[in-house]
Design a protein around this motif. Structure first.
Motif, PDB file in Angstrom:
ATOM      1  N   ALA A  29       0.693  -1.318   0.312  1.00  0.00           N
ATOM      2  CA  ALA A  29       0.052  -0.230   0.105  1.00  0.00           C
ATOM      3  C   ALA A  29       0.603   1.186  -0.320  1.00  0.00           C
ATOM      4  CB  ALA A  29      -0.746   0.170   0.900  1.00  0.00           C
ATOM      5  N   LEU A  30       1.817   1.532   0.628  1.00  0.00           N
ATOM      6  CA  LEU A  30       3.048   2.389   0.822  1.00  0.00           C
ATOM      7  C   LEU A  30       3.814   2.102  -0.298  1.00  0.00           C
ATOM      8  CD1 LEU A  30       3.997   2.436   4.555  1.00  0.00           C
ATOM      9  CD2 LEU A  30       2.770   3.804   3.440  1.00  0.00           C
ATOM     10  N   GLY A  31       3.855   1.018  -1.091  1.00  0.00           N
ATOM     11  CA  GLY A  31       4.838   1.283  -2.372  1.00  0.00           C
ATOM     12  C   GLY A  31       3.880   2.218  -3.351  1.00  0.00           C
ATOM     13  N   CYS A  33       1.116   3.999  -3.097  1.00  0.00           N
ATOM     14  CA  CYS A  33       1.000   5.168  -2.744  1.00  0.00           C
ATOM     15  C   CYS A  33       2.272   6.314  -3.810  1.00  0.00           C
ATOM     16  CB  CYS A  33       0.629   5.527  -1.758  1.00  0.00           C
ATOM     17  SG  CYS A  33      -0.725   5.574  -0.569  1.00  0.00           S
ATOM     18  N   ARG A  34       3.508   5.726  -2.985  1.00  0.00           N
ATOM     19  CA  ARG A  34       4.139   6.750  -2.911  1.00  0.00           C
ATOM     20  C   ARG A  34       4.967   6.995  -5.002  1.00  0.00           C
ATOM     21  NH1 ARG A  34      10.674   5.125  -1.229  1.00  0.00           N
ATOM     22  NH2 ARG A  34      11.850   6.720  -2.316  1.00  0.00           N
ATOM     23  N   TRP A  35       4.937   5.889  -5.283  1.00  0.00           N
ATOM     24  CA  TRP A  35       4.727   5.682  -6.985  1.00  0.00           C
ATOM     25  C   TRP A  35       3.998   6.561  -7.604  1.00  0.00           C
ATOM     26  CZ3 TRP A  35       1.105   3.970 -10.712  1.00  0.00           C
ATOM     27  CH2 TRP A  35       1.374   3.854 -11.736  1.00  0.00           C
ATOM     28  N   VAL A  36       2.232   6.562  -7.126  1.00  0.00           N
ATOM     29  CA  VAL A  36       1.521   8.079  -7.350  1.00  0.00           C
ATOM     30  C   VAL A  36       1.794   9.063  -7.321  1.00  0.00           C
ATOM     31  CG1 VAL A  36      -0.636   8.475  -7.341  1.00  0.00           C
ATOM     32  CG2 VAL A  36      -0.243   5.795  -7.477  1.00  0.00           C
ATOM     33  N   LEU A  37       2.254   8.938  -5.878  1.00  0.00           N
ATOM     34  CA  LEU A  37       2.672  11.034  -5.012  1.00  0.00           C
ATOM     35  C   LEU A  37       3.799  11.214  -6.222  1.00  0.00           C
ATOM     36  CD1 LEU A  37       2.423  10.795  -1.249  1.00  0.00           C
ATOM     37  CD2 LEU A  37       1.141  11.940  -3.738  1.00  0.00           C
ATOM     38  N   HIS A  38       4.980  10.356  -6.980  1.00  0.00           N
ATOM     39  CA  HIS A  38       5.921  10.876  -7.629  1.00  0.00           C
ATOM     40  C   HIS A  38       5.986  11.077  -8.734  1.00  0.00           C
ATOM     41  CE1 HIS A  38       9.077   8.796  -4.469  1.00  0.00           C
ATOM     42  NE2 HIS A  38       8.822   9.901  -3.813  1.00  0.00           N
ATOM     43  N   ARG A  39       4.987   9.746  -9.633  1.00  0.00           N
ATOM     44  CA  ARG A  39       4.190  10.796 -10.965  1.00  0.00           C
ATOM     45  C   ARG A  39       3.333  11.620 -10.496  1.00  0.00           C
ATOM     46  NH1 ARG A  39       3.678   6.634 -14.829  1.00  0.00           N
ATOM     47  NH2 ARG A  39       1.822   8.051 -15.476  1.00  0.00           N
ATOM     48  N   VAL A  66       5.744   6.501   8.220  1.00  0.00           N
ATOM     49  CA  VAL A  66       4.527   5.318   8.440  1.00  0.00           C
ATOM     50  C   VAL A  66       5.150   4.147   8.574  1.00  0.00           C
ATOM     51  CG1 VAL A  66       2.533   4.788   7.058  1.00  0.00           C
ATOM     52  CG2 VAL A  66       3.119   7.408   7.295  1.00  0.00           C
ATOM     53  N   LEU A  67       5.531   3.743   7.302  1.00  0.00           N
ATOM     54  CA  LEU A  67       5.644   2.336   7.908  1.00  0.00           C
ATOM     55  C   LEU A  67       6.980   1.965   9.153  1.00  0.00           C
ATOM     56  CD1 LEU A  67       6.471  -0.737   6.367  1.00  0.00           C
ATOM     57  CD2 LEU A  67       8.745   0.710   5.270  1.00  0.00           C
ATOM     58  N   VAL A  68       8.048   2.711   9.631  1.00  0.00           N
ATOM     59  CA  VAL A  68       7.929   2.448  10.741  1.00  0.00           C
ATOM     60  C   VAL A  68       7.371   2.378  12.082  1.00  0.00           C
ATOM     61  CG1 VAL A  68       9.814   2.869  12.936  1.00  0.00           C
ATOM     62  CG2 VAL A  68      10.553   3.521   9.661  1.00  0.00           C
ATOM     63  N   ILE A  69       6.053   3.326  11.849  1.00  0.00           N
ATOM     64  CA  ILE A  69       5.182   3.386  12.952  1.00  0.00           C
ATOM     65  C   ILE A  69       4.684   2.089  13.147  1.00  0.00           C
ATOM     66  CG2 ILE A  69       3.059   4.732  14.163  1.00  0.00           C
ATOM     67  CD1 ILE A  69       4.852   8.094  13.472  1.00  0.00           C
ATOM     68  N   SER A  70       3.698   1.806  12.010  1.00  0.00           N
ATOM     69  CA  SER A  70       2.816   0.730  11.569  1.00  0.00           C
ATOM     70  C   SER A  70       3.042  -0.692  11.482  1.00  0.00           C
ATOM     71  CB  SER A  70       2.852   1.302   9.917  1.00  0.00           C
ATOM     72  OG  SER A  70       1.638   2.100   9.252  1.00  0.00           O
TER      73      SER A  70
END
Length: 276
Positions: A29-31, A33-39, A66-70
């Motif tokens: 999910a994070l990957g 989201c990050r890909w979409v935001l970078h685009r 977010v990854l570490v906290i989750s």
């Protein structure tokens, strides 16, 4: 010993049943989201390359946070149960992760004091360069040559723990401007000291008049940064070096990208003038 074995077995059972699926789902999910935001950032034509780099860095670091906290929230009950049986290893873990702890501490210092940001020219310890990336462990610089501030083509990756022991000099504090200095060395000649000093003062006065016309907001920005206006004005100082040569220190404000061009213009005009 039996308690450790039982805790280990329980930990593995829980990992297989709940921890791994949740972790995989989180990472995917994070990957995404990050890909979409970078685009989306790359498609923003109105943003400068520097702003795109800064926003990309923010997205990356936020996703890591977010990854570490989750992961802590997902694994906290299992880790707590397992850790109670491994208390004896706590000291060893702290020693083994000492450098990581120092890097995180340096990151906290950097985030709380905000001494620099992406695109700034900074100097810390023996390192000088443009900041091109930041994360929780390291800061990446494009190295600059200290005498002329020209790029060396090398990339420096320095641990954030350095900021705990070395000061940080931000040469871009009044970005897009900076206060640039360079030295001029001449053979000792007492008769020519005042001639060179007056000539440099004249060159800087003319440069300052042109600079103010082209950059009317410079002094306003200086006052907004709570800097002393006198320190930002062009000036020339005379001294000598250890080799008994005459040394003129020339200081002037300029746009960061034009510092070398302006320095060369001053030098060419100085030595193009015939000194009697």
């Amino acid at each position: 010993m039996n308690r450790i074995i039982e805790a280990s077995v329980h930990f593995i059972d829980v990992v297989a049943s709940r921890g791994i699926p949740a972790t995989i789902t989180l990472i995917l999910a994070l990957g995404l989201c990050r890909w979409v935001l970078h685009r989306q950032i790359k498609r923003q034509e109105k943003l400068s390359d520097e702003l795109k780099l800064r926003w990309t860095n923010i997205v990356k670091n936020t996703s890591y946070l977010v990854l570490v906290i989750s992961l802590v929230l997902i694994w906290a009950p299992q880790i707590q149960t397992f850790a109670l049986s491994l208390t004896a290893f706590a000291v060893a873990i702290v020693i083994a992760t000492k450098e990581l702890i120092l890097c995180f501490s340096g990151t906290i210092l950097r985030m709380s004091s905000r001494p620099f940001s992406i695109g700034d020219i900074i100097e810390s310890g023996d390192y000088l360069g443009y900041v091109v990336d930041q994360n929780f462990l390291t800061t990446t610089l494009k190295e600059l040559e200290p005498d002329f501030y020209s790029a060396t083509g090398k990339t420096l990756v320095i641990p954030n723990s350095l900021f705990l022991s070395a000061g940080i000099t931000n040469h871009s504090f009044i970005r897009p401007y900076m206060i640039h200095s360079f030295n001029i060395y001449l053979e000792p000649n007492a008769r020519q000291v005042n001639v060179y000093h007056n000539l440099l003062s004249t060159i800087l006065e003319e440069y300052w008049d042109t600079f103010q016309q082209e950059n009317p907001k410079f002094l306003t920005q200086i006052r907004g940064k709570r800097l002393i206006q006198q320190d930002a004005l062009p000036k020339v100082r005379f001294t000598t070096n250890d080799g008994a040569k005459h040394k003129f220190v020339v200081t002037f404000p300029c746009r960061a990208e034009a510092r070398l061009e302006q320095e060369q213009a001053i030098l060419k005009r100085l030595f193009a003038t015939e000194i009697q």
